[in-house]
Design an enzyme around this catalytic site. Structure first.
Site, PDB file in Angstrom:
ATOM      1  N   LYS A 225       0.814  -1.217   0.000  1.00 20.30           N
ATOM      2  CA  LYS A 225       0.000   0.000   0.000  1.00 20.30           C
ATOM      3  C   LYS A 225       0.843   1.259   0.000  1.00 20.30           C
ATOM      4  CE  LYS A 225      -4.454  -1.701   1.196  1.00 20.30           C
ATOM      5  NZ  LYS A 225      -5.500  -1.951   2.186  1.00 20.30           N
ATOM      6  N   ARG A 259      -3.789  -9.768   4.985  1.00 24.07           N
ATOM      7  CA  ARG A 259      -4.147  -9.902   3.570  1.00 24.07           C
ATOM      8  C   ARG A 259      -2.976  -9.393   2.744  1.00 24.07           C
ATOM      9  NH1 ARG A 259      -6.157  -6.616  -0.311  1.00 24.07           N
ATOM     10  NH2 ARG A 259      -7.653  -7.474  -1.792  1.00 24.07           N
TER      11      ARG A 259
HETATM   12  C1  7PJ Z   1      -8.242  -4.303   1.432  1.00 26.03           C
HETATM   13  C2  7PJ Z   1      -9.250  -5.130   0.968  1.00 26.03           C
HETATM   14  C3  7PJ Z   1      -7.994  -4.242   2.847  1.00 26.03           C
HETATM   15  C4  7PJ Z   1      -9.791  -5.825   3.103  1.00 26.03           C
HETATM   16  C5  7PJ Z   1      -8.326  -4.127  -0.701  1.00 26.03           C
HETATM   17  C6  7PJ Z   1      -5.288  -3.240  -2.016  1.00 26.03           C
HETATM   18  C7  7PJ Z   1      -6.579  -2.560  -2.237  1.00 26.03           C
HETATM   19  N1  7PJ Z   1     -10.024  -5.887   1.786  1.00 26.03           N
HETATM   20  N2  7PJ Z   1      -9.311  -4.998  -0.382  1.00 26.03           N
HETATM   21  N3  7PJ Z   1      -8.814  -5.011   3.626  1.00 26.03           N
HETATM   22  N4  7PJ Z   1      -7.659  -3.692   0.375  1.00 26.03           N
HETATM   23  N5  7PJ Z   1     -10.527  -6.539   3.954  1.00 26.03           N
HETATM   24  O1  7PJ Z   1      -5.183  -4.449  -1.811  1.00 26.03           O
HETATM   25  O2  7PJ Z   1      -4.264  -2.490  -2.079  1.00 26.03           O
HETATM   26  O3  7PJ Z   1      -7.134  -3.515   3.365  1.00 26.03           O
HETATM   27  S1  7PJ Z   1      -8.005  -3.630  -2.330  1.00 26.03           S
END
Ligand code: 7PJ
Length: 287
Positions: A225, A259
């Site tokens: 990020k 994640r």
């Molecule tokens: C997240 C997500 C996060 C959850 C994305 C990226 C953007 N779902 N989906 N938490 N971020 N739960 O992966 O940079 O931080 S999309």
């Protein structure tokens, strides 16, 4: 011991348990650049296979880009991208999560055997709670300020940890009122979703405060990020080391699931963190 129900799977979480690694599987539209023989489905499936080799715990399938400024997809477009991957992976032996904000996509995914719905919009869309109610799929409730098109335009909080915590407490209450079992829920402060670098760092440092208030497993998404880029000065393809440090900091503050894009490296880092923290328990260095 507390448990998180993720469809056909049940995981222990809390002190002493191993944090789980959720691998990000982005599904892009078909380009048919070589006459359609190697499609985005093939690419997604070989990526998923690699993640399984790397010991991933949950595979998170996403069709819609939620990067700041991204445009939205129609229901049909999103289903066309995501559903073939759900059908292909549903019996792969790992829980399948679908990253979506759309109740129609949630319903189809659950019907097809998805084990988890991950909603960056915190299931705030009309009908979202109804779409997930009559199943046992896990649910990740994320906080976002505004929507992806506008969220990074001067986000403001009086106290980001309290306000994000308030939102999550309210949403968890709404799930309870809808009759949805608590052991299906996990919460996510939504790093980068309507937050400045300072907000993100406050949330990272305040993860345990949020955990104490909500008493549910926390999922943290920090991989690659922009906050990693802002601190290290590195472009997205060189954020692995920064992301690993962030993931370990998050698990130290109590995150139960991280994640990530880089599954193999994160699994190794967490194995080491977990082994060392277990030793700390057994030598009585931790209360
Ligand atoms: C997240 C997500 C996060 C959850 C994305 C990226 C953007 N779902 N989906 N938490 N971020 N739960 O992966 O940079 O931080 S999309």
């Amino acid at each position: 011991m507390q448990h998180l129900q993720i469809g056909r799977y049940r995981f222990a979480w809390g002190k002493g348990t191993r944090p789980l690694v959720m691998g990000i599987l982005n599904v892009t539209p078909d380009s048919f650049s070589d006459g359609g023989r190697f499609t985005s489905l093939d690419a997604a499936l070989s990526h998923a296979e690699q993640m399984m080799t790397d010991d991933v715990d949950i595979i998170d399938i996403g069709g819609e880009s939620s990067r700041p400024g991204a445009e939205t997809l129609s229901v049909m477009e999103e289903l066309d991208r995501v559903m073939p991957v759900v059908f292909a992976l549903r019996d792969c032996g790992k829980p399948i999560s679908v990253d979506t904000c759309k109740p129609e996509v949630m319903r189809e995914a659950i019907e097809a055997g998805a084990d988890m719905i991950n909603d960056i919009n915190g299931f705030c869309a009309p009908g979202a709670l109804r779409a997930v109610k009559d199943s046992d799929c896990g649910l990740c409730i994320m906080h976002m300020l505004g929507d992806p098109r506008t969220m990074q335009i001067a986000p403001h909080y009086e106290d980001v940890v309290i306000e994000v915590g308030d939102f999550l407490v309210e949403r968890v209450q709404a799930f309870g009122e809808a009759g949805i079992a608590r052991d299906r829920l996990c919460i996510d402060p939504g790093f980068g979703f309507g937050k400045t670098l300072e907000h993100n760092l406050s949330l990272l440092a305040g993860l345990d405060d949020i955990q104490q208030r909500v008493e549910l497993p926390i999922l943290a998404g920090l991989s690659r990020k922009s906050m990693i880029g802002k601190i290290t000065g590195k472009p997205v393809e060189h954020r692995l080391a920064g992301g690993l440090a962030a993931a370990l900091f998050a698990v130290e503050r109590g995150a139960a699931i991280v994640r990530v894009h880089d599954v193999a490296e994160t699994v190794d880092a967490i194995k080491i963190w977990h082994a060392a923290s277990k030793a700390m328990f057994s030598t009585g260095k931790s209360e």
